[in-house]
Design an enzyme around this catalytic site. Structure first.
Site, PDB file in Angstrom:
ATOM      1  N   CYS A 109      18.047  -0.544  40.207  1.00 32.80           N
ATOM      2  CA  CYS A 109      18.035  -1.987  40.452  1.00 32.80           C
ATOM      3  C   CYS A 109      16.826  -2.544  39.727  1.00 32.80           C
ATOM      4  O   CYS A 109      15.697  -2.113  39.991  1.00 32.80           O
ATOM      5  CB  CYS A 109      17.955  -2.259  41.950  1.00 32.80           C
TER       6      CYS A 109
ATOM      7  N   CYS B 296      20.784  -6.189  34.275  1.00 33.37           N
ATOM      8  CA  CYS B 296      21.055  -5.998  35.709  1.00 33.37           C
ATOM      9  C   CYS B 296      22.117  -4.920  35.773  1.00 33.37           C
ATOM     10  O   CYS B 296      23.095  -4.961  35.003  1.00 33.37           O
ATOM     11  CB  CYS B 296      21.559  -7.294  36.343  1.00 33.37           C
TER      12      CYS B 296
END
Length: 275
Positions: free
Chosen positions: A81, A195
């Site tokens: 992440c 992302c």
């Protein structure tokens, strides 16, 4: 099953994300290390991370990671992440004695790959705004024009896709068009998907972007790093079958609906921690 297989335990890999985006990283790891058991952990109780405060996130990730390692001891931890990596890696590394691999936006390889000197950065708004990202651009892409766009909507669309829900492809098209309206966008030849959710939408994004635009992410680089750090591990027996598990921090209907998608990643078991 042979005795050698029963007694052998391949190094376990713990892949952590706020949602399902880290599955794009888990897939790359599985391709390189198919015989290593993998625990995919999603902090869905606190999702999304991009809207949370920094101190709050550091405290939350510390709590969840420590609980996960107690329940599922691992030989290596992957923070899949971008938001969590840019905020929590120094803190985690100071407290844990397990190797930790984080996600870094692929700005350096994009700058090296670009022939026009114009690269794109598609990330969450928090990652686009974070000083860490600006420092990466200054260090590795100082000679490039970097076109940045933050989108939280794509994160939600990726989650919907993996749950088997209908997704709004028109919204993906609008985001792609917004990116291409930027100054010098017609010269952009590399786009960083910064992302881990976004590679799950690579095919959909590609439909709305110029065909010559290369879409890159950090998944393969992370997998290579994990392989390197586990290089000294013993070879498993030929008949060894690893078991993969998905763990969620909250039991929800949405998490249950991920079962078919998880199966496609070789993950056939789900567990829940109430954190």
């Amino acid at each position: 099953m042979t005795n050698s297989t029963q007694s052998f335990q391949a190094p376990r890999i713990l892949v952590f994300d706020s949602g399902v985006g880290g599955l794009s990283v888990a897939r790359e790891i599985q391709q390189r290390l198919p015989l290593n058991p993998l625990v995919y952990a999603s902090d869905n109780a606190f999702f999304p991370y991009g809207t949370k405060g920094e101190a709050e996130l550091i405290e939350r990730v510390d709590l969840v990671i420590n609980e996960l390692l107690l329940r599922y001891p691992a030989d290596i931890l992957v923070i899949a992440c971008n938001t969590a990596s840019t905020l929590t890696l120094p803190h985690l590394r100071s407290k844990l004695n397990v190797p930790i691999v984080g996600v870094v936006p692929a700005i350096k390889p994009a700058a090296l790959m670009s022939k026009t000197g114009v690269i794109g950065l598609l990330a969450t708004p928090a990652t686009v705004a974070r000083p860490y990202t600006h420092e990466l651009i200054r260090e590795y892409a100082a000679n490039c024009q970097v076109i940045s766009l933050g989108s939280s909507e794509l994160v939600q669309i990726a989650e919907q896709k993996l749950r088997g829900e209908a997704i709004d492809v028109n919204a993906i098209g609008r985001i792609a068009q917004e990116l291409m309206r930027a100054d010098q966008a017609e010269q952009m030849d590399v786009l960083v998907l910064a992302c881990t959710h976004f590679p799950l939408l690579k095919d959909e994004l590609a439909q709305y972007l110029p065909t010559q635009l290369k879409l890159i992410d950090s998944g393969a680089a992370i997998a290579r790093r994990v392989e390197f750090l586990l290089a000294d591990a013993a070879e498993p027996p030929a008949d060894y079958l690893p078991e993969h598990l998905a763990v969620f921090t909250k039991a929800t209907e949405a998490a249950e609906r991920l079962a078919p998608a998880l199966t496609s990643f070789g993950i056939h078991q789900q567990a829940y921690l109430d954190i």
